[in-house]
Design a protein around this motif. Sequence first.
Motif, PDB file in Angstrom:
ATOM      1  N   LYS A 276     -36.675  -1.089 -58.004  1.00 37.78           N
ATOM      2  CA  LYS A 276     -36.613   0.232 -59.031  1.00 37.78           C
ATOM      3  C   LYS A 276     -38.170  -0.548 -59.648  1.00 37.78           C
ATOM      4  CE  LYS A 276     -31.895   1.162 -59.557  1.00 37.78           C
ATOM      5  NZ  LYS A 276     -30.266   1.433 -61.225  1.00 37.78           N
ATOM      6  N   TRP A 277     -38.557  -1.124 -60.306  1.00 38.63           N
ATOM      7  CA  TRP A 277     -40.063  -1.105 -61.209  1.00 38.63           C
ATOM      8  C   TRP A 277     -40.707  -1.056 -60.335  1.00 38.63           C
ATOM      9  CZ3 TRP A 277     -43.645  -3.886 -61.428  1.00 38.63           C
ATOM     10  CH2 TRP A 277     -44.519  -4.642 -62.849  1.00 38.63           C
ATOM     11  N   GLY A 278     -40.788  -1.834 -59.438  1.00 42.61           N
ATOM     12  CA  GLY A 278     -41.781  -1.713 -58.594  1.00 42.61           C
ATOM     13  C   GLY A 278     -42.053  -0.260 -57.864  1.00 42.61           C
ATOM     14  N   LEU A 279     -41.156   0.193 -57.314  1.00 39.73           N
ATOM     15  CA  LEU A 279     -41.218   1.742 -57.067  1.00 39.73           C
ATOM     16  C   LEU A 279     -41.861   2.310 -58.066  1.00 39.73           C
ATOM     17  CD1 LEU A 279     -41.078   3.097 -55.034  1.00 39.73           C
ATOM     18  CD2 LEU A 279     -38.528   3.986 -55.786  1.00 39.73           C
ATOM     19  N   ASN A 280     -41.342   2.258 -59.022  1.00 37.74           N
ATOM     20  CA  ASN A 280     -42.001   3.237 -60.529  1.00 37.74           C
ATOM     21  C   ASN A 280     -43.681   3.141 -60.666  1.00 37.74           C
ATOM     22  OD1 ASN A 280     -39.918   4.565 -61.210  1.00 37.74           O
ATOM     23  ND2 ASN A 280     -38.851   3.238 -62.850  1.00 37.74           N
ATOM     24  N   TYR A 281     -44.336   1.882 -60.399  1.00 34.63           N
ATOM     25  CA  TYR A 281     -45.170   1.072 -61.014  1.00 34.63           C
ATOM     26  C   TYR A 281     -46.307   1.635 -59.572  1.00 34.63           C
ATOM     27  CZ  TYR A 281     -48.891  -2.633 -60.904  1.00 34.63           C
ATOM     28  OH  TYR A 281     -50.482  -2.664 -61.120  1.00 34.63           O
ATOM     29  N   MET A 282     -45.538   1.966 -58.252  1.00 37.55           N
ATOM     30  CA  MET A 282     -47.017   1.880 -57.656  1.00 37.55           C
ATOM     31  C   MET A 282     -46.722   3.860 -57.740  1.00 37.55           C
ATOM     32  SD  MET A 282     -45.042  -0.403 -54.111  1.00 37.55           S
ATOM     33  CE  MET A 282     -44.867  -1.550 -54.780  1.00 37.55           C
ATOM     34  N   ASP A 283     -46.012   4.171 -58.308  1.00 39.91           N
ATOM     35  CA  ASP A 283     -45.556   6.014 -58.160  1.00 39.91           C
ATOM     36  C   ASP A 283     -46.923   6.440 -58.987  1.00 39.91           C
ATOM     37  OD1 ASP A 283     -44.407   6.547 -56.068  1.00 39.91           O
ATOM     38  OD2 ASP A 283     -42.490   6.880 -57.370  1.00 39.91           O
ATOM     39  N   ASP A 284     -46.477   5.305 -60.105  1.00 40.33           N
ATOM     40  CA  ASP A 284     -47.527   6.310 -61.630  1.00 40.33           C
ATOM     41  C   ASP A 284     -48.379   5.405 -61.000  1.00 40.33           C
ATOM     42  OD1 ASP A 284     -45.025   6.761 -62.671  1.00 40.33           O
ATOM     43  OD2 ASP A 284     -45.096   4.948 -63.692  1.00 40.33           O
ATOM     44  N   ARG A 285     -49.583   4.309 -60.366  1.00 36.76           N
ATOM     45  CA  ARG A 285     -50.329   3.982 -60.031  1.00 36.76           C
ATOM     46  C   ARG A 285     -51.328   4.804 -59.253  1.00 36.76           C
ATOM     47  NH1 ARG A 285     -52.303  -2.342 -62.181  1.00 36.76           N
ATOM     48  NH2 ARG A 285     -55.477  -1.587 -61.606  1.00 36.76           N
ATOM     49  N   TYR A 286     -50.463   4.457 -57.803  1.00 39.77           N
ATOM     50  CA  TYR A 286     -51.803   4.412 -56.708  1.00 39.77           C
ATOM     51  C   TYR A 286     -50.853   6.275 -56.344  1.00 39.77           C
ATOM     52  CZ  TYR A 286     -52.865  -0.353 -58.110  1.00 39.77           C
ATOM     53  OH  TYR A 286     -53.933  -1.240 -57.472  1.00 39.77           O
ATOM     54  N   GLY A 287     -49.910   6.716 -56.734  1.00 38.32           N
ATOM     55  CA  GLY A 287     -49.365   7.954 -56.364  1.00 38.32           C
ATOM     56  C   GLY A 287     -48.043   7.789 -55.298  1.00 38.32           C
ATOM     57  N   SER A 288     -47.508   6.586 -54.836  1.00 36.33           N
ATOM     58  CA  SER A 288     -47.007   6.160 -53.901  1.00 36.33           C
ATOM     59  C   SER A 288     -47.262   4.893 -52.947  1.00 36.33           C
ATOM     60  CB  SER A 288     -46.939   7.082 -52.726  1.00 36.33           C
ATOM     61  OG  SER A 288     -48.003   6.724 -51.900  1.00 36.33           O
ATOM     62  N   PRO A 289     -45.923   4.504 -52.574  1.00 34.09           N
ATOM     63  CA  PRO A 289     -46.435   2.570 -51.795  1.00 34.09           C
ATOM     64  C   PRO A 289     -47.440   2.993 -51.131  1.00 34.09           C
ATOM     65  CG  PRO A 289     -43.478   3.026 -52.807  1.00 34.09           C
ATOM     66  CD  PRO A 289     -44.435   4.405 -52.532  1.00 34.09           C
ATOM     67  N   CYS A 290     -47.861   4.072 -50.426  1.00 38.08           N
ATOM     68  CA  CYS A 290     -48.555   3.959 -49.186  1.00 38.08           C
ATOM     69  C   CYS A 290     -49.706   3.484 -49.746  1.00 38.08           C
ATOM     70  CB  CYS A 290     -48.018   4.950 -48.070  1.00 38.08           C
ATOM     71  SG  CYS A 290     -46.394   4.477 -47.249  1.00 38.08           S
ATOM     72  N   GLY A 291     -49.783   4.539 -50.847  1.00 36.82           N
ATOM     73  CA  GLY A 291     -51.354   4.595 -51.446  1.00 36.82           C
ATOM     74  C   GLY A 291     -51.739   3.020 -52.223  1.00 36.82           C
ATOM     75  N   ALA A 292     -50.322   2.074 -52.327  1.00 38.32           N
ATOM     76  CA  ALA A 292     -50.572   0.904 -53.432  1.00 38.32           C
ATOM     77  C   ALA A 292     -51.096   0.047 -52.524  1.00 38.32           C
ATOM     78  CB  ALA A 292     -49.126   0.911 -53.953  1.00 38.32           C
ATOM     79  N   TRP A 293     -50.353   0.495 -50.647  1.00 38.75           N
ATOM     80  CA  TRP A 293     -50.762  -0.440 -50.137  1.00 38.75           C
ATOM     81  C   TRP A 293     -51.529   0.068 -49.065  1.00 38.75           C
ATOM     82  CZ3 TRP A 293     -50.048  -4.386 -47.022  1.00 38.75           C
ATOM     83  CH2 TRP A 293     -50.409  -4.659 -45.920  1.00 38.75           C
TER      84      TRP A 293
END
Length: 250
Positions: free
Chosen positions: A224-241
């Motif tokens: 849950k924390w990791g998903l929130n972090y990726m969304d907040d900083r990169y817009g989504s996990p795919c943005g983070a990837w």
Amino acid sequence: MLEGNRVSRISVRGFAVASATAVTTVGAVVGVASGNAAQPADDNFEATAADTTLLADIPAGEQAQVQVSSLAEQASVQAAAADSAAKKSAEEAARIRAAKDAEAKKEAAVKAEAEAEAEAKAKAEKERKEKEEAERASRSSARDISSFAAQGSYTVSEVKAIARQIVPASQFQCFSNIVDHESSWNYRATNASSGAYGLVQALPGTKMASAGADWQTNPATQIKWGLNYMDDRYGSPCGAWSFWQANRWY
């Protein structure tokens, strides 16, 4: 005075002159017919071209017919000229009308194309918003999952199963790619040099406390924390990837 057969030599030049001066000719013909024609003031008027046909040379019985024929020819020439002018006017009007029609069709085509493009853009924007809304709803629903059966330990398969319940399906593969590289799905993974901890290697690990006090032992809390972090900083996990691939960190 009339001298024998020498009637007033009013030349009609083959009676073509009569077509140009019809009124004068009519008067001359009437004068000759009544025998009251006056002697021309200028004798030179009698001397016309050698091929001039004189009214006096035409038999009296045919003079009126010649006059009518000449006037009819004049009328025919005038009618032909009028027809030609009308035809040219009609052709010009048709040309102008055709040009206007072509311009109107061009404007209509441009307008239709612009409307179709605007409609396509509006449709695409609507679909994009609907997709985003569906993803937000999915994320919200997933994040509301607050209880998982507490276990002393979890296998990689069990951790992945939990992640699939929390991470939106469209983003799961990107999330999984990051976790693969960061911790190989070991929720207790620790980086001895930096202190990063857990599935997503939060630095420091204590950051994950915002998602739950059991952040050290509960994979669901870390996910849950990791998903929130990726969304907040990169817009989504795919943005983070995408960022991770370019920089080898995120």
